[in-house]
Design an enzyme around this catalytic site. Structure first.
Site, PDB file in Angstrom:
ATOM      1  N   HIS A   1       0.876  -1.055  -0.074  1.00  0.00           N
ATOM      2  CA  HIS A   1      -0.133   0.110  -0.081  1.00  0.00           C
ATOM      3  C   HIS A   1       0.955   1.507   0.218  1.00  0.00           C
ATOM      4  O   HIS A   1       0.977   1.612   0.544  1.00  0.00           O
ATOM      5  CB  HIS A   1      -0.198   0.276   1.642  1.00  0.00           C
ATOM      6  CG  HIS A   1      -1.795   1.103   1.508  1.00  0.00           C
ATOM      7  ND1 HIS A   1      -2.546   1.442   0.105  1.00  0.00           N
ATOM      8  CD2 HIS A   1      -2.863   1.311   2.000  1.00  0.00           C
ATOM      9  CE1 HIS A   1      -3.852   2.307  -0.008  1.00  0.00           C
ATOM     10  NE2 HIS A   1      -4.418   1.512   1.861  1.00  0.00           N
TER      11      HIS A   1
ATOM     12  N   GLN B   1       0.165   4.842   0.845  1.00  0.00           N
ATOM     13  CA  GLN B   1      -0.615   5.044   2.676  1.00  0.00           C
ATOM     14  C   GLN B   1       0.604   5.641   3.136  1.00  0.00           C
ATOM     15  O   GLN B   1       0.828   6.137   3.882  1.00  0.00           O
ATOM     16  CB  GLN B   1      -1.154   4.049   3.010  1.00  0.00           C
ATOM     17  CG  GLN B   1      -1.301   3.819   4.872  1.00  0.00           C
ATOM     18  CD  GLN B   1      -2.675   5.004   4.921  1.00  0.00           C
ATOM     19  OE1 GLN B   1      -3.561   5.105   4.139  1.00  0.00           O
ATOM     20  NE2 GLN B   1      -2.004   5.855   6.078  1.00  0.00           N
TER      21      GLN B   1
ATOM     22  N   ASP C   1      -1.721  -2.130  11.899  1.00  0.00           N
ATOM     23  CA  ASP C   1      -3.237  -2.318  11.190  1.00  0.00           C
ATOM     24  C   ASP C   1      -4.136  -2.694  11.419  1.00  0.00           C
ATOM     25  O   ASP C   1      -3.780  -4.132  12.685  1.00  0.00           O
ATOM     26  CB  ASP C   1      -1.776  -2.296  10.083  1.00  0.00           C
ATOM     27  CG  ASP C   1      -3.687  -2.212   8.906  1.00  0.00           C
ATOM     28  OD1 ASP C   1      -4.183  -1.600   9.092  1.00  0.00           O
ATOM     29  OD2 ASP C   1      -3.271  -2.542   7.932  1.00  0.00           O
TER      30      ASP C   1
ATOM     31  N   CYS D   1      -3.129   3.248   9.965  1.00  0.00           N
ATOM     32  CA  CYS D   1      -3.690   3.789   8.610  1.00  0.00           C
ATOM     33  C   CYS D   1      -5.682   3.997   8.119  1.00  0.00           C
ATOM     34  O   CYS D   1      -5.818   4.832   7.414  1.00  0.00           O
ATOM     35  CB  CYS D   1      -3.484   2.980   7.795  1.00  0.00           C
ATOM     36  SG  CYS D   1      -4.311   1.108   7.287  1.00  0.00           S
TER      37      CYS D   1
ATOM     38  N   ARG E   1      -3.467  11.252   3.235  1.00  0.00           N
ATOM     39  CA  ARG E   1      -3.744  10.863   2.404  1.00  0.00           C
ATOM     40  C   ARG E   1      -3.875  11.701   0.496  1.00  0.00           C
ATOM     41  O   ARG E   1      -2.979  11.748  -0.211  1.00  0.00           O
ATOM     42  CB  ARG E   1      -4.846   9.461   2.287  1.00  0.00           C
ATOM     43  CG  ARG E   1      -4.434   8.489   3.177  1.00  0.00           C
ATOM     44  CD  ARG E   1      -3.752   8.203   2.817  1.00  0.00           C
ATOM     45  NE  ARG E   1      -4.049   7.049   0.988  1.00  0.00           N
ATOM     46  CZ  ARG E   1      -4.376   6.186   0.829  1.00  0.00           C
ATOM     47  NH1 ARG E   1      -4.990   6.115   1.843  1.00  0.00           N
ATOM     48  NH2 ARG E   1      -4.343   5.807  -0.573  1.00  0.00           N
TER      49      ARG E   1
HETATM   50  N1   CP Z   1      -6.430   3.385   4.888  1.00  0.00           N
HETATM   51  C1   CP Z   1      -6.893   2.824   3.626  1.00  0.00           C
HETATM   52  O1   CP Z   1      -6.417   3.311   1.814  1.00  0.00           O
HETATM   53  O2   CP Z   1      -8.537   3.403   3.836  1.00  0.00           O
HETATM   54  P1   CP Z   1      -8.917   2.217   2.614  1.00  0.00           P
HETATM   55  O3   CP Z   1      -9.415   1.703   2.554  1.00  0.00           O
HETATM   56  O4   CP Z   1     -10.765   3.683   3.192  1.00  0.00           O
HETATM   57  O5   CP Z   1      -9.014   3.898   1.466  1.00  0.00           O
HETATM   58  N1  NVA Z   2      -4.078  -3.942   5.798  1.00  0.00           N
HETATM   59  C1  NVA Z   2      -5.488  -3.475   5.148  1.00  0.00           C
HETATM   60  C2  NVA Z   2      -5.223  -2.104   4.659  1.00  0.00           C
HETATM   61  C3  NVA Z   2      -6.355  -1.907   4.677  1.00  0.00           C
HETATM   62  C4  NVA Z   2      -6.018   0.381   4.612  1.00  0.00           C
HETATM   63  C5  NVA Z   2      -5.971  -4.341   3.928  1.00  0.00           C
HETATM   64  O1  NVA Z   2      -5.562  -5.031   3.140  1.00  0.00           O
HETATM   65  O2  NVA Z   2      -7.533  -4.419   4.564  1.00  0.00           O
END
Ligand code: CP
Ligand code: NVA
Length: 311
Positions: free
Chosen positions: A138, A141, A229, A268, A296
């Site tokens: 990600h 993020q 997370d 996040c 973000r």
């Molecule tokens: N942190 C993040 O990516 O949030 P969303 O899943 O809401 O986009």
């Molecule tokens: N690790 C989480 C992050 C969400 C923004 C997922 O992948 O669901």
């Protein structure tokens, strides 16, 4: 000769100098529009005349809204679709989707179930592709997280970041960034849910200070930043096993007390209060989660600017 397409797929693929330039651009842009209405264009709207396509295979609040708001502030436009509504959802090859969208828009952001699909999209695309989260990483993020840390605590180089919990996509992008930007990363995760070993090996090869263990107390000791997370990411099916294995990795006040006295907390979002973090920590004075969420928007504007060759 034409320049290579600037995809934003993973932080390990970029130069440290590019990551630094994106962070500095984000700081400048954010400062320049302090107090402005959120819908007003930046003074330097580098996406003017450009359209971003967004494809979502998974749910999203922050990524969806921040990319949309980012393009508006940069003077551009967006087209958003859930993958199930595209022919992609009926089996059209992702390569053909890439070729078609490359003729119609100027960049693609994709949130994908399988990281390989992000890479395949980029391979067949003649416009920049941005990874808006996959099962493996990600990167957008983590750029927002680094921006947040630097706003509150100064340069990340030389700082100690502690990531406690599932060795997931968020953890991976921190591993990717550590050698590029010179921070130390301590990871504590249960053996069953350890970080990706290829990511750890690459970081070691790049002389990154990344240390993985199963001891949360050791990881947060003297840390400047504590991060966690969700224990169950989108697409994970082993909910109960995860909750059992990760229970000793909850970030609570006694754990935060082992970090530096001025340590900050990041998540996040979305968060599961009472699982990976207690209410007292996530809603407490050390938590920067709302600045992190806002960032973000600011980080993504500069990622877009970089993709468009404006940085
Ligand atoms: N942190 C993040 O990516 O949030 P969303 O899943 O809401 O986009
Ligand atoms: N690790 C989480 C992050 C969400 C923004 C997922 O992948 O669901």
């Amino acid at each position: 000769m034409s320049q290579p397409v600037r995809h934003f797929l993973d932080l390990w693929r970029l130069e440290g100098s590019d990551l630094r330039a994106i962070l500095e651009d984000a700081k400048r842009r954010k400062a320049a529009r302090l107090g402005w209405p959120k819908g007003r264009r930046d003074a330097n709207p580098v996406a003017e005349g450009r359209t971003l396509a967004m494809i979502f295979e998974k749910n999203s609040t922050r990524t969806r809204f921040s990319f949309d708001a980012a393009m508006r502030q940069l003077g551009g436009d967006v087209i958003i679709s859930n993958a199930v509504d595209l022919q992609l959802g009926r089996g059209e090859p992702i390569e053909d989707t890439a070729r078609v969208l490359s003729r119609m828009v100027d960049a693609i952001m994709i949130r994908a179930n399988n990281h390989l699909d992000v890479e395949r999209l980029a391979l067949s695309s003649t416009i920049p592709v941005i990874n808006g989260l996959s099962d493996k990483s990600h990167p957008c993020q983590i750029m927002a997280d680094l921006l947040t840390i630097e706003e509150h605590r100064g340069p990340v180089a030389g700082k100690t970041l502690a990531y406690v919990g599932d060795g997931n996509n968020i953890c991976a992008s921190f591993i990717h960034a550590a050698p590029k930007l010179g921070f130390r990363l301590n990871i504590a995760s249960p053996a069953l849910y350890h970080p990706d070993l290829h990511d750890l090996a690459r970081a070691a090869q790049e002389q990154g200070q990344v240390h993985a263990s199963d001891d949360p107390r050791e990881a947060v000791k003297n840390a400047d930043v504590v991060i966690t997370d969700t224990w169950v990411s989108m697409g994970d099916t082993d909910h109960d096993e995860r909750l059992d294995a990760l229970e000793p990795f909850q970030v609570d006040e006694p754990l935060m007390d082992l970090a530096k006295s001025d340590a900050v907390f990041l998540h996040c979002l979305p968060a599961h209060r009472g699982e990976e973090v207690t209410d007292a920590v996530i809603d407490g004075p050390k938590s920067l989660i709302w600045d992190e969420a806002e960032n973000r928007l600011h980080a993504q504007k500069s990622i877009l600017a970089w993709c468009f060759g404006a940085i």
